[in-house]
Write an enzyme that holds these catalytic residues in place. Structure first.
Site, mmCIF file in Angstrom:
data_model
loop_
_atom_site.group_PDB
_atom_site.id
_atom_site.type_symbol
_atom_site.label_atom_id
_atom_site.label_comp_id
_atom_site.label_asym_id
_atom_site.label_seq_id
_atom_site.Cartn_x
_atom_site.Cartn_y
_atom_site.Cartn_z
ATOM 1 N N HIS A 48 -51.722 -9.515 37.260
ATOM 2 C CA HIS A 48 -52.685 -8.726 38.044
ATOM 3 C C HIS A 48 -52.052 -8.121 39.293
ATOM 4 O O HIS A 48 -52.750 -7.822 40.264
ATOM 5 C CB HIS A 48 -53.874 -9.589 38.485
ATOM 6 C CG HIS A 48 -54.778 -10.021 37.389
ATOM 7 N ND1 HIS A 48 -54.433 -11.000 36.486
ATOM 8 C CD2 HIS A 48 -56.020 -9.617 37.026
ATOM 9 C CE1 HIS A 48 -55.426 -11.184 35.628
ATOM 10 N NE2 HIS A 48 -56.403 -10.348 35.931
ATOM 11 N N GLU A 80 -60.880 -2.662 26.756
ATOM 12 C CA GLU A 80 -60.188 -1.536 27.379
ATOM 13 C C GLU A 80 -59.801 -0.450 26.390
ATOM 14 O O GLU A 80 -59.923 0.739 26.687
ATOM 15 C CB GLU A 80 -58.942 -2.020 28.128
ATOM 16 C CG GLU A 80 -59.246 -2.729 29.446
ATOM 17 C CD GLU A 80 -59.543 -4.208 29.303
ATOM 18 O OE1 GLU A 80 -59.466 -4.723 28.167
ATOM 19 O OE2 GLU A 80 -59.856 -4.869 30.308
#
Lengths: 334, 321, 376
Positions: free
Chosen positions: A139, A70
């Protein structure tokens, strides 16, 4: 005009902007999928299938799968934006900001200011957020208050499919970095969505219900619940205004203040953690600027200050819902 | 690689400009005229100049907190830089960035960077732009030995290789990450790391402008021709501390004096070109004098320039809001 | 079941209407009502309107309660003369409710507009009764900023006798947003090319506001093709126009401003619903709409006046023309109606510029009668 899901609306916005402007590219983990595998190409289109089909039309040069890295690819999106592309980077879950935040808040957000107004960084970071998916603590977070906190970033939180398409096209055409929050529980929600491209301006709240007794401000998926609550309250002759700010940066405080001046009562519904949240932010502004109009204390409807739990029994207890909004409404009306 | 007379003069002039700029910032900082903190590049000039002499207006660089040398080598305006370091309205960024954030995107200079390891991912993006829009440009990420340990750097190696990007990673290894030795902090070797990613890499003497220039030439050619990323590991020296005011108690007895005397890239260059008969000493002396005057003038301008007005506090956050 | 029992059902106003909310009964049980009497106020997501009785006789039963939301066609009330017993009415209501449930199960989708690829542009057209090939078709043209849905209360009834086309002008609704011509003659060219693509040779036309001027232009250009022209609060009959409205429409990008702007169109501002304002804002956000509206406004209303005025050509026009105006029209002066002979002039009280929405049955009837009178 036709019925489209939130997912289709986003896919269509991306496709239309990629057709319109060759500088628009999409990048992220598995945005197509299948690269380097013996199996299907465009295997995923993202874990929710949102970007599915784009690689077929635009090719691997404009729909770039990335390694799971990322910092690397979000930083690359920022660098590409500063040098002439208009990348839409897919940060799969906003929870992953933990491994790339420097590239967002120290680089993308600061370029224009640090460089004396000479940088333009038209990057969009699409990211999934929100609880309800039984995806547990890493998440399921909202985290948009953290991005809203940073000057130099814009933050959009669409509440339905129509809003999603218009806000995403606006985000892509916008010359500033935009963090685009997609609630994972909304992807299958269906709405009337024009086939043609359109834009919804940032910093302009949507008033989804108009009433005189109470103002409810809600964000993202919570707008849906707030509307449900308003409709149920209407049957009890309680007239409710529901405001969806659409973007938290820029933020349309005026619409909220005007409504509170009329109703004198405010409930803020925010799925983010309760501390330093949009709920506290809105409450603070209203107390500062419309205190004399308030007829009752402001009520914040948020989850408790705990991580998002896994077990359905616990997660359902965690997420604000229509009943809780109605209870808050009744308490400020009492 | 053959450089013509004009190029050699330009290279020397650029190195001299960096040296004088940094020496002067050192003096002015000590005198209390410069706010904040600055990191000086003196001693490393051959690297910035040797690399950037291979670049043109299509190409981008990302720099570090020790960025003045890269800025000058990529063509940033020296007066604007000096003004910026003084926090004045005539600064390249209007005084909003300062030493650590000098940038001039119109020159392909994507900014000095206050975050160690901040640049490599950005430069992958710049390279992606060049590749996608087929500009023929390449992108160079300068970093120190400290940044070479950051995850962003490793991620960028991987990404640049996976996407086959026209990137050159330049590790400017001055032996110290702040006050910590790279002998200790860097595991393995820079070349070994590059090899691990399948990236062609070369180690060069950072003292030697010509070696650096040649290495960069090869890497830039590779990148322009679609050959993907390269890494150049330059071993070089910094004359000043990590930042101004650093007492450098971690350095060896007489180390800096020895480096200035025996390992100075400008002296090395001067000796090479005069002994080979490529340039006359008088030509170089003339450059020394001119540059000195230019730097003097830039300090006078910076000191004389107005501070930014208070209203500038609120501008340049967004293009539109 | 006795023929003496007549049902009052939930009306269908426009394509999108699937259900309506009974806001209020305007008559009491037992009252004698006549066809056309205002008997109910019904609210849909698009609009709140008064429902005029489709039948005559004593209102024996209010089946729908105030506040109740019911599907289109649902039984709202029962009209029956004194010979009918309460028991018979009970049975009638029960049967109707059962039939309603069955109909709901077998509902057919409403006609949908189609994209017609004409020369130079793509027109969105809603065609009703395409099978009615015998009679001359009727073309409906909306005004500035409108679309085919402006005719939602008129088109279905007009399509009982003939094919009725309602199109979206260039830059409007679902039509393409690139203009080939922005003034009245230019827009008429576009409409003609759409007619060609639809295979329409001779036709009646009814136009509202800017659409009226375009209808008139069509008739003046090719009088043999146009059987009749109905001009509703029409442009083209005088220089005056409320450009504050036009500018307000173009500039309003917030709900509040748009609502205030659109309220100027109606004698009764209560007609302006949330959804109406929402739909207009949504339309204006489409790519290309703002430049198109700007270009049309600049061409058609340059310098605050209408640029195409046809009054001096009406006397020689060999096509029947009628005007229908809302008495309280705040956009185009009702005096412009004087351009046509008195016999063909209809000024409706209690209505503004959107007279075809505020007085739908009157306007529909006037169009229908005039088209029948003109023949074909």
């Amino acid at each position: 005009m036709s019925k489209k899901s939130f997912r289709q609306a986003i896919n269509e916005a991306l496709a239309q902007e990629m057709r319109r402007d060759h500088r628009v590219i999409v990048m992220g983990e598995d945005v197509a999928g299948g690269l380097g595998t013996p199996g299907d190409q465009d295997a995923w289109g993202g874990p929710m299938g949102v970007t599915k089909g784009l690689v077929g039309e635009f090719g691997r040069e404009r729909v770039l799968d990335t390694p799971i890295t990322e910092s690397g690819f979000i930083g690359a999106a920022v660098g590409a934006a500063a040098t002439g592309l208009r990348p839409v980077a897919d940060l799969m879950f906003v929870d992953f900001m933990g491994v790339c935040f420097d590239q967002i808040f120290n680089q993308a957000a600061k370029f224009r200011y640090m460089f004396g107004g000479k940088a333009v960084t038209p990057v969009v970071i699409r990211t999934m957020f929100g609880a309800g998916f039984r995806a547990a603590s890493q998440h399921s977070q909202c985290l948009y208050p953290i991005f809203t906190h940073i000057p130099g970033l814009k933050v959009a939180i669409p509440s339905n499919a129509y809003e999603a398409k218009g806000l995403l096209i606006q985000a892509i055409r916008d010359d500033d970095p935009v963090i685009f929050f997609e609630h994972k529980m909304l992807y299958d929600d269906i709405d009337e969505v024009p086939d043609e491209p359109y834009t919804i301006p940032f910093g302009e709240a949507n008033v989804t219900r108009e009433g005189t007794d109470l103002t409810i401000v809600a964000f993202g998926r919570m707008v849906k619940f707030a509307n449900e609550a308003a409709d149920l309250l209407a049957k009890q002759k309680i007239s409710v205004t529901v405001i969806d700010p659409r973007t938290t940066s820029p933020m349309d405080y005026d619409t909220i203040l005007e409504s509170v001046e009329e109703t004198g009562r405010l409930v803020v519904v925010d799925e983010a953690h309760p501390r330093c949240s949009m709920a506290t932010d809105v409450a603070a502004f209203v107390v500062q600027d419309a205190f004399k109009h308030l007829k009752a204390p402001i009520k914040m409807v948020t989850p408790p200050h705990v991580p998002v739990p896994f077990s359905p029994a616990l997660e359902d207890e965690y997420i604000p819902n229509t009943a809780r909004i109605m209870a808050a409404a009744r308490s400020v009306l009492a | 690689m053959q450089l013509n007379r004009e190029q050699l003069l330009a290279a020397y002039r650029m190195m001299r400009t960096i040296r004088d700029f940094e020496d002067r910032v050192h003096t002015e900082f000590s005198a209390g005229g410069i706010p904040g903190f600055v990191h000086l590049y003196a001693g490393e000039e051959a690297s910035a100049v040797g690399i950037c002499m291979n670049l043109d207006e299509r190409d981008k660089i990302a720099s570090t907190h020790r960025g003045h040398g890269h800025c000058i080598a990529k063509g940033c305006d020296v007066d604007g830089m000096m003004g910026e370091i003084f926090g004045k309205s005539n600064g390249l960024c209007g005084g909003k960035g300062g030493s650590m954030h000098i940038a001039d995107l119109s020159k392909g200079m994507m900014g000095a960077n206050g975050i160690v390891g901040g640049g490599p991912p950005l430069i992958c993006g710049a390279a992606l732009t060049a590749k996608t829009l087929k500009t023929g440009g390449v992108a160079v990420a300068f970093m120190g030995d400290g940044a070479s340990n950051q995850g962003t750097t490793m991620e960028s190696f991987n990404l640049a290789k996976a996407w086959n990007l026209p990137v050159i990673f330049v590790v400017e290894d001055n032996g110290y990450a702040e006050s910590t030795g790279s002998n200790w902090s860097v595991s393995g070797t820079q070349l070994g790391r590059a090899a691990g990613f399948g990236i062609p890499a070369v180690q060069v003497d950072g003292l030697d402008f010509f070696a650096i220039y040649d290495a960069a030439h090869e890497a830039v050619e590779r990148a322009r021709n679609g050959g993907g990323p390269s890494l150049i590991h330059g071993k070089l020296n910094r004359y000043y501390g990590h930042f101004e005011g650093d007492a450098m108690t971690y350095r060896g007895e007489g180390e800096v004096e020895m480096l200035r005397r025996d390992h100075d890239p400008l002296n090395f260059f001067r000796k090479r070109v005069t002994e080979a008969g490529l340039l006359e000493a008088a030509q170089l002396d003339e450059i020394d004098a001119t540059v000195q005057a230019e730097i003097d003038a830039s300090v006078v301008k910076a000191k004389g320039a107005a501070m930014p007005v208070a209203s500038k506090l609120l501008t340049d956050v967004y293009v539109s809001y | 079941m006795s023929d003496a029992i007549k049902a009052i059902g939930m009306p269908k106003w426009g394509l999108a209407m699937t259900e309506g909310k009974v806001n209020a009964w305007l008559v009491e049980e037992g009252a004698d009502i006549a066809t056309g009497d205002e008997i109910l106020e019904i609210e849909t997501s698009k609009i709140t309107n008064v429902f005029e009785s489709p039948v005559s006789g004593p209102l024996r039963r209010k089946v729908a309660a105030e506040g109740e939301t019911l599907p289109v066609g649902a039984l709202l009330g029962v009209v029956a003369d004194a010979s009918v017993t309460e028991a018979e009415i009970d049975a009638f209501v029960e049967t109707a409710k059962a039939a309603q449930a069955e109909a709901a199960a077998a509902a057919v989708p409403p006609p949908a507009p189609e994209l017609v690829h004409a020369e130079g542009w793509t027109a969105r057209v809603l065609t009703m009764a395409p099978e009615a090939a015998g009679a001359l078709p009727l073309l409906l043209i909306h005004g500035f900023g409108g679309d085919y849905q402006n005719w939602q209360f008129n088109q279905p009834d007009l399509a009982i006798d003939r094919t009725v086309y309602a199109l979206d002008l260039p830059g409007h609704g679902g039509s393409s947003k690139v203009l080939t011509g922005a003034d009245v003659p230019g827009l008429a060219v576009a409409v003609r090319s759409a007619l060609a693509a639809l295979g329409v040779e001779r036709f009646h036309v009814a136009g509202h506001s800017l659409g009226g001027a375009i209808g008139l232009q069509l008739a003046l250009d090719e009088p043999k093709r146009v059987a009749s022209v109905t001009l509703i609060c029409s442009a083209g009959l005088g220089p005056e126009i409320n450009t504050d409205y036009i500018e307000g429409f173009i500039k309003s990008d917030k709900r509040k401003d748009m609502k205030a702007t659109v309220e100027k169109l109606f004698a009764d501002p209560a007609f302006v619903s949330r959804d109406m304002v929402d739909d207009l804002l949504k339309y204006k956000r489409l790519d290309g709409v703002l430049p198109a509206l700007r270009t049309i406004a600049d061409a058609v209303f340059a310098g605050g006046h209408q640029t195409s005025v046809f009054t001096d050509r009406l006397a020689t026009l060999d096509v029947p023309v009628q005007t229908i105006w809302g008495e309280s029209d705040a956009i185009i002066p009702v005096a412009h109606a004087n351009a046509v002979p008195e016999a063909r002039r209809h000024v409706l009280a209690g209505a503004g510029h959107m007279v075809h929405i505020e007085k739908p049955s009157d306007v529909t009837r006037l169009i229908g009668e005039f088209v029948a009178f003109a023949g074909g």
